[in-house]
Design an enzyme around this catalytic site. Structure first.
Site, short mmCIF file in Angstrom:
data_model
loop_
_atom_site.label_atom_id
_atom_site.label_comp_id
_atom_site.label_asym_id
_atom_site.label_seq_id
_atom_site.Cartn_x
_atom_site.Cartn_y
_atom_site.Cartn_z
N ASP A 195 0.85 -1.19 0.00
CA ASP A 195 0.00 0.00 0.00
C ASP A 195 0.88 1.23 0.00
OD1 ASP A 195 -2.51 1.45 0.18
OD2 ASP A 195 -1.95 1.94 2.22
N SER A 196 0.28 2.36 -0.36
CA SER A 196 1.02 3.62 -0.35
C SER A 196 1.31 4.10 1.07
CB SER A 196 0.22 4.70 -1.09
OG SER A 196 -1.01 4.93 -0.43
N CYS A 203 -10.44 4.06 -1.48
CA CYS A 203 -9.06 4.19 -1.02
C CYS A 203 -8.99 3.43 0.29
CB CYS A 203 -8.68 5.65 -0.82
SG CYS A 203 -7.04 5.88 -0.05
N THR A 204 -7.97 2.60 0.47
CA THR A 204 -7.93 1.78 1.67
C THR A 204 -7.65 2.59 2.94
OG1 THR A 204 -5.64 1.20 1.08
CG2 THR A 204 -7.35 -0.40 0.54
N HIS A 205 -7.30 3.86 2.79
CA HIS A 205 -7.20 4.74 3.96
C HIS A 205 -8.59 5.13 4.50
CE1 HIS A 205 -3.06 5.24 2.57
NE2 HIS A 205 -2.77 5.89 3.68
N GLY A 254 -1.95 9.39 -4.76
CA GLY A 254 -3.02 9.95 -5.57
C GLY A 254 -2.63 11.09 -6.50
N GLU A 294 -2.88 9.74 7.52
CA GLU A 294 -1.46 9.46 7.76
C GLU A 294 -0.94 10.26 8.96
OE1 GLU A 294 0.88 7.41 6.18
OE2 GLU A 294 -0.74 6.47 5.04
N CYS A 352 -3.98 -0.98 -2.44
CA CYS A 352 -3.96 0.46 -2.73
C CYS A 352 -4.73 0.66 -4.02
CB CYS A 352 -2.51 0.94 -2.88
SG CYS A 352 -2.34 2.64 -3.48
N THR A 402 -5.01 3.34 -5.98
CA THR A 402 -4.26 4.04 -7.02
C THR A 402 -3.29 3.09 -7.70
OG1 THR A 402 -4.42 6.10 -5.76
CG2 THR A 402 -2.83 6.04 -7.55
#
Length: 275
Positions: A9-10, A184-186, A42, A151, A72, A74
């Site tokens: 993931d990012s 988005c996994t966030h 992104g 984040e 992720c 993206t």
């Protein structure tokens, strides 16, 4: 099968997918890489996302993974086809499972999609949804402020509500959506805040559960499931702030699951001939 499942993931968002994988596949070992140092993906170009993704993949291939989960959106949008073409192991992204889940839950065929600039720009969700069911009313919107906020560990409270309200209020007022894909996994880490803004009548779709379910199916079909009864110790790597990564990990996994995880700093090296 002692080999691990690789998850990339990012940043920290893919931890929501890792949690579901651990819950649904308790005998499987995970090796996770979160590129928090270069998050978010992104706003980045397709070429940058591809390069960074291959660096994470190369890091995992050196650890002999048996399957890759691109946690992720993206990275899924920009690299999934290339990864499937060049890797000899099974590869799964998060977009198709999320699209299928949304179609299953919508009652009025009006679906909202929120994601990073890159994911929305790629039209990956719109295409995936339309390919399954053409007669959908889809509203897609980029929410570039969400990932940096997560984040930083800001997931609830007045600041989070203000940012989410500004981003999503127009969607709520201008559409009839009854289902919203958290593309988005966030974003599942903001789920309670997002739900409070869009209202209880809108079903929020996180691809985490569906992705874990599909991973299980693929491993079983390809006879790759681990039948060893020993509880695995998972390896988690971050390229950025180790303390922040650990704090967010504690929120997601709780103390009992963290006992099964080692968290370390990772140095990624650019892969040659990655595409």
């Amino acid at each position: 099968m002692k080999q691990a499942i690789g998850v990339i993931d990012s940043g920290v968002g893919g931890l929501t997918v890792a949690y579901e994988l651990m819950r649904q596949l308790p005998k499987e070992k995970l090796i996770y890489v979160g590129d928090t140092a270069r998050c978010p993906y992104g706003p980045r170009s397709k070429e940058e996302v591809q390069q960074f993704t291959w660096e994470m993949v190369n890091f995992l291939l050196a650890r002999d993974i048996k399957m890759l989960v691109v946690a992720c959106n993206t990275a899924t949008a920009f690299t999934l086809d290339s990864l499937k073409k060049h890797l000899a192991i099974p590869v799964i992204g998060v977009i198709q499972p999320g699209a299928r889940a949304a179609i299953k839950f919508t009652k009025n065929n009006s679906i909202g999609v929120i994601g990073t600039d890159g994911t929305i720009r790629s039209n990956a969700y719109t295409n995936a949804l339309k390919n399954i069911k053409g007669e959908l009313d889809i509203c897609a919107k980029a929410c570039p402020m969400f990932v940096p906020m997560v984040e930083q560990g800001i997931m609830e409270g007045s600041k989070a509500i203000q940012v989410v309200e500004e981003a999503l209020r127009p969607m709520v007022e201008q559409t009839q959506m009854d289902t919203l894909i958290l593309g988005c996994t966030h974003y599942p880490l903001l789920k309670s805040t997002i739900q409070s803004v869009v209202g209880e009548d809108v079903t929020l779709i996180s691809s985490s559960e569906e992705t874990a379910r599909e991973t299980s199916t693929i491993l079983e079909m390809q006879h790759l499931l681990n039948h060893n009864g020993i509880t695995p110790i998972h390896q988690f790597y971050t390229t950025g702030d180790l303390n922040m990564f650990m704090q967010i990990s504690k929120r997601i996994f709780k103390e009992q699951n963290l006992q099964m995880i080692t968290i370390e700093k990772a140095a990624l090296h650019q892969m040659q001939d990655s595409k």
